[in-house]
Design a protein around this motif. Structure first.
Motif, short mmCIF file in Angstrom:
data_model
loop_
_atom_site.label_atom_id
_atom_site.label_comp_id
_atom_site.label_asym_id
_atom_site.label_seq_id
_atom_site.Cartn_x
_atom_site.Cartn_y
_atom_site.Cartn_z
N ILE A 165 18.35 9.59 13.72
CA ILE A 165 19.74 9.14 13.51
C ILE A 165 20.71 10.29 13.69
CG2 ILE A 165 21.35 8.24 11.79
CD1 ILE A 165 19.02 6.69 10.56
N GLY A 166 20.35 11.44 13.15
CA GLY A 166 21.23 12.60 13.27
C GLY A 166 21.45 13.03 14.71
N LEU A 167 20.39 13.06 15.50
CA LEU A 167 20.51 13.45 16.90
C LEU A 167 21.29 12.41 17.71
CD1 LEU A 167 16.92 14.89 17.54
CD2 LEU A 167 19.04 16.16 17.15
N LYS A 168 21.11 11.16 17.36
CA LYS A 168 21.80 10.09 18.10
C LYS A 168 23.32 10.16 17.91
CE LYS A 168 21.94 5.06 18.61
NZ LYS A 168 21.34 3.76 18.17
N TYR A 169 23.75 10.50 16.71
CA TYR A 169 25.19 10.48 16.42
C TYR A 169 25.78 11.89 16.25
CZ TYR A 169 24.37 5.52 15.64
OH TYR A 169 24.02 4.20 15.79
N GLY A 170 25.02 12.90 16.66
CA GLY A 170 25.53 14.26 16.54
C GLY A 170 25.74 14.69 15.10
N ALA A 171 24.90 14.19 14.20
CA ALA A 171 25.06 14.47 12.77
C ALA A 171 23.83 15.17 12.20
CB ALA A 171 25.32 13.17 12.00
N TRP A 172 23.12 15.89 13.07
CA TRP A 172 21.96 16.65 12.62
C TRP A 172 22.40 18.11 12.49
CZ3 TRP A 172 17.58 15.46 10.40
CH2 TRP A 172 16.52 16.37 10.36
N LYS A 173 22.70 18.54 11.27
CA LYS A 173 23.25 19.86 11.03
C LYS A 173 22.37 20.63 10.05
CE LYS A 173 26.99 18.63 13.32
NZ LYS A 173 27.33 19.19 14.64
N GLY A 174 22.03 21.86 10.42
CA GLY A 174 21.25 22.69 9.51
C GLY A 174 19.91 22.10 9.14
N GLY A 175 19.32 21.31 10.02
CA GLY A 175 18.01 20.74 9.76
C GLY A 175 18.01 19.50 8.89
N CYS A 176 19.16 18.82 8.79
CA CYS A 176 19.18 17.58 8.01
C CYS A 176 20.31 16.67 8.49
CB CYS A 176 19.34 17.87 6.52
SG CYS A 176 20.93 18.58 6.09
N LEU A 177 20.21 15.40 8.12
CA LEU A 177 21.19 14.40 8.49
C LEU A 177 22.40 14.48 7.56
CD1 LEU A 177 21.98 11.79 10.07
CD2 LEU A 177 20.70 10.49 8.35
N VAL A 178 23.59 14.57 8.15
CA VAL A 178 24.82 14.64 7.35
C VAL A 178 25.70 13.45 7.70
CG1 VAL A 178 24.70 17.16 7.24
CG2 VAL A 178 26.03 16.07 9.06
N ALA A 179 26.69 13.19 6.87
CA ALA A 179 27.60 12.08 7.11
C ALA A 179 28.57 12.42 8.24
CB ALA A 179 28.38 11.77 5.84
N ASP A 180 29.09 11.38 8.91
CA ASP A 180 30.08 11.57 9.97
C ASP A 180 31.37 10.85 9.59
OD1 ASP A 180 28.90 9.01 10.21
OD2 ASP A 180 29.58 8.86 12.28
N ASP A 181 32.45 11.22 10.23
CA ASP A 181 33.76 10.65 9.89
C ASP A 181 33.88 9.19 10.30
OD1 ASP A 181 34.52 13.10 8.89
OD2 ASP A 181 35.41 13.77 10.78
N GLU A 182 33.16 8.78 11.34
CA GLU A 182 33.28 7.40 11.84
C GLU A 182 32.45 6.41 11.03
OE1 GLU A 182 32.52 10.01 13.74
OE2 GLU A 182 34.49 10.30 14.68
N GLU A 191 21.06 -0.09 8.33
CA GLU A 191 20.19 -0.88 9.20
C GLU A 191 18.72 -0.46 9.07
OE1 GLU A 191 21.86 -0.24 13.02
OE2 GLU A 191 23.55 -1.63 12.73
N GLN A 192 18.50 0.85 8.89
CA GLN A 192 17.13 1.36 8.81
C GLN A 192 16.51 1.10 7.45
OE1 GLN A 192 15.40 3.07 11.47
NE2 GLN A 192 13.72 2.52 10.08
N TRP A 193 17.33 1.21 6.39
CA TRP A 193 16.84 1.01 5.02
C TRP A 193 17.75 0.00 4.32
CZ3 TRP A 193 17.43 6.03 7.05
CH2 TRP A 193 16.25 6.72 7.30
N PRO A 194 17.70 -1.25 4.68
CA PRO A 194 18.63 -2.26 4.13
C PRO A 194 18.49 -2.47 2.63
CG PRO A 194 16.84 -3.31 5.35
CD PRO A 194 16.74 -1.85 5.63
N ASN A 195 17.34 -2.15 2.06
CA ASN A 195 17.13 -2.38 0.64
C ASN A 195 17.66 -1.26 -0.26
OD1 ASN A 195 15.79 -4.80 1.14
ND2 ASN A 195 13.82 -3.75 1.41
N THR A 196 18.17 -0.19 0.36
CA THR A 196 18.57 0.96 -0.45
C THR A 196 20.07 1.19 -0.48
OG1 THR A 196 18.41 2.53 1.39
CG2 THR A 196 16.41 2.11 0.13
#
Length: 232
Positions: A165-182, A191-196
């Motif tokens: 997910i991070g690589l797809k949306y350019g949100a892979w920073k410092g070795g982890c997924l971060v939030a994006d402004d959009e 979509e990936q974890w609908p129950n959480t």
């Protein structure tokens, strides 16, 4: 012949004059340096010393009287380690520590870092293990993983999903997924974890969660600088 000798002697005297003058100046300089009085503190340093004497020495704390000399200068002996004191052993995060953290997550779950620290990794605080877990799981905000348990294979799967997910949306920073402004990352997580999404605990990617104390389950999100400085 006599005239020639006199001229040569006069020329030699002229050549020696600058050398003698330079030597005399050097001797004068050395004499002045030798006679230079002991350096006194300038006004700024004197002011610093006065502030130390006013604020650092406290009658209610007798030990502070040893920190500063009567003139306000620091007592260097006070700040030296005591004789026989052992140097602090530098911590190093190795594969062994990583395995123990995974073992702790499998037993206690994400968010229970204090228990993991006390039982398995006493040299590392709960906050240290929280940041290490961020890199281990591949997600900056661990809130949706609260109470989540999993073994090494489960953790590896979560990491790869977050990384994708991070690589797809350019949100892979410092070795982890971060939030994006959009909000694309949040949508992808939903979509990936609908129950959480919208919950503070639950099932992530099909792995059962377990309950725990509310105090240890709360997981805060560190700054990006914290992430980048940590090496898993």
């Amino acid at each position: 012949m006599t005239t020639s000798v006199q001229e040569d002697s006069s020329t030699m005297d002229q050549a020696l004059q600058p050398q003698e003058q330079q030597q005399q100046e050097t001797e004068l300089t050395e004499t002045a340096t030798a006679n230079k009085p002991e350096r006194v503190f300038d006004a700024r340093q004197q002011r610093i010393n006065e502030i130390r004497l006013k604020f650092c020495v406290r009658d209610e704390f007798p030990i502070t009287k040893n920190m500063i000399h009567p003139d306000g200068t620091l007592n260097q002996d006070y700040f030296r380690p005591p004789k026989g004191a052992k140097a602090e052993v530098a911590r190093k995060w190795t594969e062994k520590e990583r395995e123990l953290l995974i073992k702790g997550i499998e037993k206690y779950g994400i968010g229970h870092f204090r228990e993991i620290s006390e039982e398995l990794l006493p040299a590392w605080s709960g906050n240290d293990l929280r940041v290490k877990s961020i890199r281990l799981m591949g997600r900056q905000n661990l809130q949706l993983y609260k109470d989540w348990k999993g073994n090494e294979q489960d953790i590896a799967r979560e990491f790869e999903l977050n990384k994708a997910i991070g690589l797809k949306y350019g949100a892979w920073k410092g070795g982890c997924l971060v939030a994006d402004d959009e909000g694309l990352v949040a949508k992808a997580i939903e979509e990936q974890w609908p129950n959480t999404v919208g919950k503070s605990s639950g099932v992530v990617a099909g792995t059962a969660s377990a309950g725990g104390s509310e105090e240890n389950s709360v997981v805060s999100t560190p700054n990006d600088e914290d992430i980048e400085m940590e090496v898993l």
